[in-house]
Design a protein around this motif. Structure first.
Motif, short mmCIF file in Angstrom:
data_model
loop_
_atom_site.label_atom_id
_atom_site.label_comp_id
_atom_site.label_asym_id
_atom_site.label_seq_id
_atom_site.Cartn_x
_atom_site.Cartn_y
_atom_site.Cartn_z
N ARG A 193 45.14 49.26 32.09
CA ARG A 193 46.29 48.40 32.40
C ARG A 193 45.87 46.95 32.61
O ARG A 193 46.55 46.02 32.19
CB ARG A 193 47.01 48.93 33.65
N THR A 196 45.21 45.53 29.26
CA THR A 196 46.48 45.30 28.56
C THR A 196 47.10 43.98 29.02
O THR A 196 47.59 43.17 28.21
CB THR A 196 47.45 46.46 28.81
N ALA A 197 47.05 43.74 30.35
CA ALA A 197 47.58 42.48 30.88
C ALA A 197 46.78 41.30 30.34
O ALA A 197 47.35 40.27 29.93
CB ALA A 197 47.55 42.50 32.40
N SER A 200 47.60 40.43 26.93
CA SER A 200 48.91 39.83 26.75
C SER A 200 48.91 38.39 27.26
O SER A 200 49.55 37.52 26.69
CB SER A 200 49.96 40.70 27.46
N ALA B 198 46.95 40.16 35.50
CA ALA B 198 47.91 41.18 35.93
C ALA B 198 49.01 40.55 36.78
O ALA B 198 50.19 40.93 36.70
CB ALA B 198 47.20 42.28 36.72
N ALA B 201 51.31 38.77 34.31
CA ALA B 201 52.05 39.57 33.32
C ALA B 201 52.54 40.91 33.85
O ALA B 201 53.35 41.56 33.20
CB ALA B 201 51.15 39.80 32.10
N VAL B 203 51.32 44.93 34.93
CA VAL B 203 50.49 45.87 34.16
C VAL B 203 51.39 46.94 33.54
O VAL B 203 51.95 47.77 34.23
CB VAL B 203 49.36 46.50 35.00
#
Lengths: 205, 205
Positions: A193, A196-197, A200, B198, B201, B203
């Motif tokens: 996670r 992923t952040a 992004s 995080a 954005a 998670v």
């Protein structure tokens, strides 16, 4: 019937690996290994020059399996065309196997090796460094491709790549101290996670 | 001159901590501790019932210092009004002290304790679990406040909080295996940057 030396060697290594991961290397005697493997001192010293030689052989085998797991995850995600998505699925591959890993062992052999200076000094820890280098190089390549494709700054890709090793080892210690093996899956999910952040948003300095 | 028992006890603990972190617990003898501390067997057994009792006392002292470092970082960031910014500065606090931590020790005492089943079984590891619980509760509170203030989903805040412990322990093992203590600072920087992403954005699941 001819004795199968390879099977005997593997049986000794299996027994020793379990004992060393559970109890530590110094706290494991050759006699304990012989009893657990159901073999003789003669057979042991046919395969290993010394207890330190056993530690080296154990670590060599473990490193080979560790690098094998890296390659399995790279292969399993090789068809994913979006490099950022591949990073995420690469981590998810380990997350999905976390419960299997933890049902097979209560800790990582690397912890046992790195806890004892005699194994750090005699070169056994260098085998672990080799595994770290191989993981770092492969994951740095994945991360660099992802950063380029999304025009993102991910900071130092090698340090970020090392965070996968750091997460595995730290999670082993968390599982061991709490007696809760499900922390391995949870920590790999946290890593996925967070990555992923980062993929992004990028990672600000 | 009267003997100062407290000073002697601390000197034994200092010597033992260094030896146990370097060599492991089973590989450290009481005689080695006595030589390093410059004290007698009588003095040792005045303060400790057994070698296992020493391990417990060592870990108790280490856990107290560990929780002290948590509180120092909480205090140092208590005036930051934005909860998300406080999380970031809380991690930066450790990042800034990483080189000092690594100049004082080559590994974490927790690694030595968790490598040996005798210390896990006899309750010494429970002291580490207590430290983990205290860190988890404090960081979960910081993360929950940050998630609320930015209306973000950070996933399971307790797992994310545990990732701080995981990063510390994994980074200790990375430093130890590579012989490069600067990885501690680098891994705490990675953690800070990932958390910053995080907190910007969220998670995704």
């Amino acid at each position: 019937m001819p004795k199968d030396g390879t099977i005997n060697r593997e049986r000794i290594l299996d027994a020793a690996q379990h004992l060393v991961i559970e109890n530590g290397f110094a706290a494991t005697s050759v006699d304990q290994v012989l009893r657990a493997a159901g073999t003789s001192k003669g057979a042991f010293f046919h395969h290993f020059d010394s207890k330190l030689d056993l530690a080296r052989a154990l670590t060599e085998r473990y490193v080979t399996a560790d690098i094998g797991q890296l390659h399995a995850a790279l292969d399993a995600t090789a068809q994913i065309s979006d490099p950022a998505q591949r990073v995420v699925e690469f981590i998810r591959h380990f997350e999905d196997s976390a419960d299997d890993i933890m049902s097979a062992q209560s800790n990582c052999l690397y912890v046992a090796v790195l806890a004892e200076q005699q194994l750090v000094s005699n070169g056994t820890a260098d085998l672990i460094r080799h595994a770290i280098d191989v993981w770092r190089a492969a994951i740095t390549e994945l991360l660099s491709a992802a950063a380029t494709s999304r025009a993102l700054d991910l900071g130092d890709a090698e340090d970020l790549a090392d965070h996968v090793f750091v997460t595995f080892e730290g999670a082993f210690l968390l599982c061991r101290s709490t007696g809760s093996p499900e922390h391995m899956r949870a920590q790999l999910r946290v890593l996925r996670r967070l990555l992923t952040a980062a993929l992004s948003a990028g990672v600000p300095a």
